[in-house]
Scaffold this motif. Sequence first.
Motif, PDB file in Angstrom:
ATOM      1  N   LEU A  10       0.828  -1.200   0.000  1.00 18.47           N
ATOM      2  CA  LEU A  10       0.000   0.000   0.000  1.00 18.47           C
ATOM      3  C   LEU A  10       0.864   1.251   0.000  1.00 18.47           C
ATOM      4  O   LEU A  10       0.604   2.199  -0.749  1.00 18.47           O
ATOM      5  N   LEU A  11       1.885   1.266   0.825  1.00 21.24           N
ATOM      6  CA  LEU A  11       2.796   2.412   0.861  1.00 21.24           C
ATOM      7  C   LEU A  11       3.512   2.571  -0.475  1.00 21.24           C
ATOM      8  O   LEU A  11       3.698   3.697  -0.959  1.00 21.24           O
ATOM      9  N   GLU A  12       3.893   1.476  -1.085  1.00 26.64           N
ATOM     10  CA  GLU A  12       4.547   1.540  -2.396  1.00 26.64           C
ATOM     11  C   GLU A  12       3.628   2.153  -3.443  1.00 26.64           C
ATOM     12  O   GLU A  12       4.081   2.917  -4.311  1.00 26.64           O
ATOM     13  N   GLN A  13       2.339   1.832  -3.384  1.00 23.83           N
ATOM     14  CA  GLN A  13       1.378   2.422  -4.306  1.00 23.83           C
ATOM     15  C   GLN A  13       1.251   3.932  -4.083  1.00 23.83           C
ATOM     16  O   GLN A  13       1.167   4.708  -5.033  1.00 23.83           O
ATOM     17  N   LEU A  14       1.243   4.337  -2.825  1.00 27.05           N
ATOM     18  CA  LEU A  14       1.158   5.765  -2.510  1.00 27.05           C
ATOM     19  C   LEU A  14       2.384   6.509  -3.033  1.00 27.05           C
ATOM     20  O   LEU A  14       2.269   7.609  -3.590  1.00 27.05           O
ATOM     21  N   LEU A  15       3.560   5.914  -2.856  1.00 29.39           N
ATOM     22  CA  LEU A  15       4.802   6.555  -3.318  1.00 29.39           C
ATOM     23  C   LEU A  15       4.859   6.589  -4.843  1.00 29.39           C
ATOM     24  O   LEU A  15       5.296   7.582  -5.435  1.00 29.39           O
ATOM     25  N   LEU A  16       4.414   5.528  -5.471  1.00 30.12           N
ATOM     26  CA  LEU A  16       4.465   5.431  -6.933  1.00 30.12           C
ATOM     27  C   LEU A  16       3.582   6.476  -7.598  1.00 30.12           C
ATOM     28  O   LEU A  16       3.945   7.049  -8.634  1.00 30.12           O
ATOM     29  N   HIS A  17       2.427   6.749  -6.996  1.00 25.74           N
ATOM     30  CA  HIS A  17       1.448   7.649  -7.616  1.00 25.74           C
ATOM     31  C   HIS A  17       1.297   8.971  -6.858  1.00 25.74           C
ATOM     32  O   HIS A  17       0.293   9.661  -7.019  1.00 25.74           O
ATOM     33  N   LYS A  18       2.296   9.335  -6.064  1.00 22.98           N
ATOM     34  CA  LYS A  18       2.167  10.481  -5.164  1.00 22.98           C
ATOM     35  C   LYS A  18       1.786  11.774  -5.875  1.00 22.98           C
ATOM     36  O   LYS A  18       0.946  12.539  -5.386  1.00 22.98           O
ATOM     37  N   GLY A  19       2.381  12.035  -7.032  1.00 22.47           N
ATOM     38  CA  GLY A  19       2.076  13.275  -7.754  1.00 22.47           C
ATOM     39  C   GLY A  19       0.629  13.319  -8.210  1.00 22.47           C
ATOM     40  O   GLY A  19      -0.063  14.336  -8.049  1.00 22.47           O
ATOM     41  N   GLN A  20       0.150  12.213  -8.753  1.00 24.77           N
ATOM     42  CA  GLN A  20      -1.229  12.140  -9.222  1.00 24.77           C
ATOM     43  C   GLN A  20      -2.209  12.245  -8.057  1.00 24.77           C
ATOM     44  O   GLN A  20      -3.239  12.916  -8.145  1.00 24.77           O
ATOM     45  N   LEU A  21      -1.882  11.596  -6.951  1.00 19.23           N
ATOM     46  CA  LEU A  21      -2.794  11.562  -5.814  1.00 19.23           C
ATOM     47  C   LEU A  21      -3.033  12.944  -5.232  1.00 19.23           C
ATOM     48  O   LEU A  21      -4.144  13.264  -4.799  1.00 19.23           O
ATOM     49  N   LEU A  22      -2.006  13.780  -5.223  1.00 21.53           N
ATOM     50  CA  LEU A  22      -2.162  15.126  -4.677  1.00 21.53           C
ATOM     51  C   LEU A  22      -3.190  15.941  -5.453  1.00 21.53           C
ATOM     52  O   LEU A  22      -3.832  16.828  -4.899  1.00 21.53           O
ATOM     53  N   THR A  23      -3.354  15.629  -6.737  1.00 24.59           N
ATOM     54  CA  THR A  23      -4.339  16.373  -7.542  1.00 24.59           C
ATOM     55  C   THR A  23      -5.770  16.021  -7.131  1.00 24.59           C
ATOM     56  O   THR A  23      -6.699  16.748  -7.456  1.00 24.59           O
ATOM     57  N   PHE A  24      -5.937  14.892  -6.428  1.00 20.13           N
ATOM     58  CA  PHE A  24      -7.264  14.483  -5.961  1.00 20.13           C
ATOM     59  C   PHE A  24      -7.566  15.007  -4.558  1.00 20.13           C
ATOM     60  O   PHE A  24      -8.662  14.800  -4.047  1.00 20.13           O
ATOM     61  N   ILE A  25      -6.592  15.659  -3.933  1.00 17.51           N
ATOM     62  CA  ILE A  25      -6.778  16.197  -2.586  1.00 17.51           C
ATOM     63  C   ILE A  25      -7.020  17.690  -2.698  1.00 17.51           C
ATOM     64  O   ILE A  25      -6.118  18.455  -3.030  1.00 17.51           O
ATOM     65  N   SER A  26      -8.233  18.092  -2.466  1.00 15.85           N
ATOM     66  CA  SER A  26      -8.609  19.490  -2.678  1.00 15.85           C
ATOM     67  C   SER A  26      -8.521  20.315  -1.403  1.00 15.85           C
ATOM     68  O   SER A  26      -8.522  19.787  -0.284  1.00 15.85           O
ATOM     69  N   GLN A  27      -8.462  21.604  -1.587  1.00 17.11           N
ATOM     70  CA  GLN A  27      -8.483  22.537  -0.470  1.00 17.11           C
ATOM     71  C   GLN A  27      -9.772  22.374   0.332  1.00 17.11           C
ATOM     72  O   GLN A  27      -9.760  22.450   1.568  1.00 17.11           O
ATOM     73  N   ASP A  28     -10.867  22.123  -0.352  1.00 22.03           N
ATOM     74  CA  ASP A  28     -12.156  21.950   0.324  1.00 22.03           C
ATOM     75  C   ASP A  28     -12.142  20.740   1.258  1.00 22.03           C
ATOM     76  O   ASP A  28     -12.705  20.785   2.356  1.00 22.03           O
ATOM     77  N   ASP A  29     -11.506  19.638   0.815  1.00 24.84           N
ATOM     78  CA  ASP A  29     -11.423  18.437   1.651  1.00 24.84           C
ATOM     79  C   ASP A  29     -10.686  18.738   2.952  1.00 24.84           C
ATOM     80  O   ASP A  29     -11.100  18.309   4.038  1.00 24.84           O
ATOM     81  N   ILE A  30      -9.590  19.472   2.846  1.00 22.10           N
ATOM     82  CA  ILE A  30      -8.763  19.783   4.009  1.00 22.10           C
ATOM     83  C   ILE A  30      -9.497  20.733   4.941  1.00 22.10           C
ATOM     84  O   ILE A  30      -9.528  20.549   6.158  1.00 22.10           O
ATOM     85  N   ALA A  31     -10.118  21.752   4.353  1.00 23.55           N
ATOM     86  CA  ALA A  31     -10.836  22.746   5.156  1.00 23.55           C
ATOM     87  C   ALA A  31     -12.054  22.130   5.842  1.00 23.55           C
ATOM     88  O   ALA A  31     -12.355  22.445   7.001  1.00 23.55           O
ATOM     89  N   LEU A  32     -12.764  21.249   5.139  1.00 21.30           N
ATOM     90  CA  LEU A  32     -13.946  20.607   5.710  1.00 21.30           C
ATOM     91  C   LEU A  32     -13.569  19.748   6.907  1.00 21.30           C
ATOM     92  O   LEU A  32     -14.227  19.785   7.951  1.00 21.30           O
TER      93      LEU A  32
END
Length: 208
Positions: A10-32
């Motif tokens: 699971l960690l390897e998947q997160l590291l492999l796709h880290k750049g793409q994954l950040l695009t799915f994390i929005s400011q609204d998600d963090i603020a909410l």
Amino acid sequence: MRDTYTEVGLLEQLLLHKGQLLTFISQDDIALDAYLRREAGKSEHHSVFRYVLKHYIGLVNPNLTEEFEQTFYQLFQEAARNPDKRRIIDLTGALYEVKNRRGNPSMQFPQVTHLLHLLNVHYPIFDPARATFFGMPSANHLAGFEKKMKRYIEQYSQLFEWNQAILQDSRFDELSDLFDEHVTQSGCETPSRAKKLDLYLKALVTAN
């Protein structure tokens, strides 16, 4: 269905796709999450908080009754006031006793994990989408509370162990630092390390 992950895979998947994954994390998600977490710790929960919480955890379900909703908020307030008495089985069982509009009990384990996650970020969120992605079999076909609960607890314990192992792995530092850069650019408040992992996992499931 894929084989069940290990925390290493699971960690390897997160590291492999880290750049793409950040695009799915929005400011609204963090603020909410920051808003809900801040309000959850207060002794009284106003109507706006309840409305936002209801949508956040998926209580918008035509089969759920007003009695169920009121019971959920009561349990939430009790858990918030007694942080050392959070019992996931007891909470799920109390909600199971409240019949839905069809007169049947409903297993709301995912909603309970959302509740506990707001009160303690180290309790991971466990929902059907994540279970499917991790290759964990559904409990829907199992009959009765005890059998369903046994399946859920086994899977939830596995997810909890994965999360703790990943958070203690030095390789997660890279993901945490990248997240901080992402947040700084958007002007959001930096969440905890455990919340960063939750948002990364949510993004990984969404991306796939």
